[in-house]
Scaffold this motif. Structure first.
Motif, PDB file in Angstrom:
ATOM      1  N   ALA A  47      -3.442  18.080  -7.365  1.00  0.00           N
ATOM      2  CA  ALA A  47      -4.646  18.545  -6.678  1.00  0.00           C
ATOM      3  C   ALA A  47      -5.722  17.459  -6.671  1.00  0.00           C
ATOM      4  N   GLY A  48      -6.249  17.192  -5.489  1.00  0.00           N
ATOM      5  CA  GLY A  48      -7.355  16.253  -5.357  1.00  0.00           C
ATOM      6  C   GLY A  48      -6.973  14.793  -5.273  1.00  0.00           C
ATOM      7  N   ALA A  49      -5.697  14.458  -5.416  1.00  0.00           N
ATOM      8  CA  ALA A  49      -5.294  13.050  -5.428  1.00  0.00           C
ATOM      9  C   ALA A  49      -5.593  12.368  -4.096  1.00  0.00           C
ATOM     10  N   ALA A  50      -5.265  13.009  -2.995  1.00  0.00           N
ATOM     11  CA  ALA A  50      -5.510  12.413  -1.679  1.00  0.00           C
ATOM     12  C   ALA A  50      -7.011  12.257  -1.430  1.00  0.00           C
ATOM     13  N   GLU A  51      -7.769  13.269  -1.833  1.00  0.00           N
ATOM     14  CA  GLU A  51      -9.220  13.200  -1.658  1.00  0.00           C
ATOM     15  C   GLU A  51      -9.816  12.066  -2.501  1.00  0.00           C
ATOM     16  N   LEU A  52      -9.323  11.929  -3.719  1.00  0.00           N
ATOM     17  CA  LEU A  52      -9.807  10.862  -4.591  1.00  0.00           C
ATOM     18  C   LEU A  52      -9.498   9.499  -3.992  1.00  0.00           C
ATOM     19  N   HIS A  53      -8.271   9.329  -3.504  1.00  0.00           N
ATOM     20  CA  HIS A  53      -7.900   8.047  -2.906  1.00  0.00           C
ATOM     21  C   HIS A  53      -8.802   7.745  -1.717  1.00  0.00           C
ATOM     22  N   GLY A  54      -9.036   8.717  -0.872  1.00  0.00           N
ATOM     23  CA  GLY A  54      -9.900   8.517   0.284  1.00  0.00           C
ATOM     24  C   GLY A  54     -11.316   8.154  -0.117  1.00  0.00           C
ATOM     25  N   ARG A  55     -11.837   8.839  -1.129  1.00  0.00           N
ATOM     26  CA  ARG A  55     -13.200   8.549  -1.590  1.00  0.00           C
ATOM     27  C   ARG A  55     -13.278   7.141  -2.168  1.00  0.00           C
ATOM     28  N   LEU A  56     -12.286   6.759  -2.973  1.00  0.00           N
ATOM     29  CA  LEU A  56     -12.279   5.408  -3.526  1.00  0.00           C
ATOM     30  C   LEU A  56     -12.209   4.358  -2.414  1.00  0.00           C
ATOM     31  N   ALA A  57     -11.372   4.601  -1.415  1.00  0.00           N
ATOM     32  CA  ALA A  57     -11.229   3.656  -0.314  1.00  0.00           C
ATOM     33  C   ALA A  57     -12.536   3.513   0.464  1.00  0.00           C
TER      34      ALA A  57
END
Length: 99
Positions: free
Chosen positions: A52-62
């Motif tokens: 949960a949240g991994a894709a969102e975290l990656h997008g935010r970091l990017a």
């Protein structure tokens, strides 16, 4: 000895790569971008369940990634076992076994 290991790592990171003959060694630009890409590839390769949240975290970091810092000398596997210690307990050398 533990403080000596830490102090030696601080000294290692303070070196200017060009000043010690490493100016042309490695890729000096885009470090953080490469790290983020590597982490994403590792996550995808090891996926066994949804995170949960991994894709969102990656997008935010990017989206918020800082500029890569100035190049420095690093040791990817630094620990006591990567050093030679003198009889007096002081760190005498740092080794890079894979080199």
């Amino acid at each position: 000895m533990a403080l000596g290991v830490l102090d030696t790592l601080v000294d290692l990171h303070a070196l200017e790569p060009a000043a010690v003959g490493l100016g042309a060694f490695g890729r000096t630009e885009g470090f953080l971008e490469r790290q983020l890409s590597c982490w994403q590839e590792q996550l995808v390769a090891s996926h066994s369940r949804p995170v949960a949240g991994a894709a969102e975290l990656h997008g935010r970091l990017a989206r918020t990634l800082s500029a890569s810092p100035s190049p420095t000398v690093v040791h990817g596997d630094y620990r006591l076992g990567s050093t030679l210690v003198g009889e007096d307990g002081r760190i005498r050398a740092v080794l890079a076994w894979e080199m």
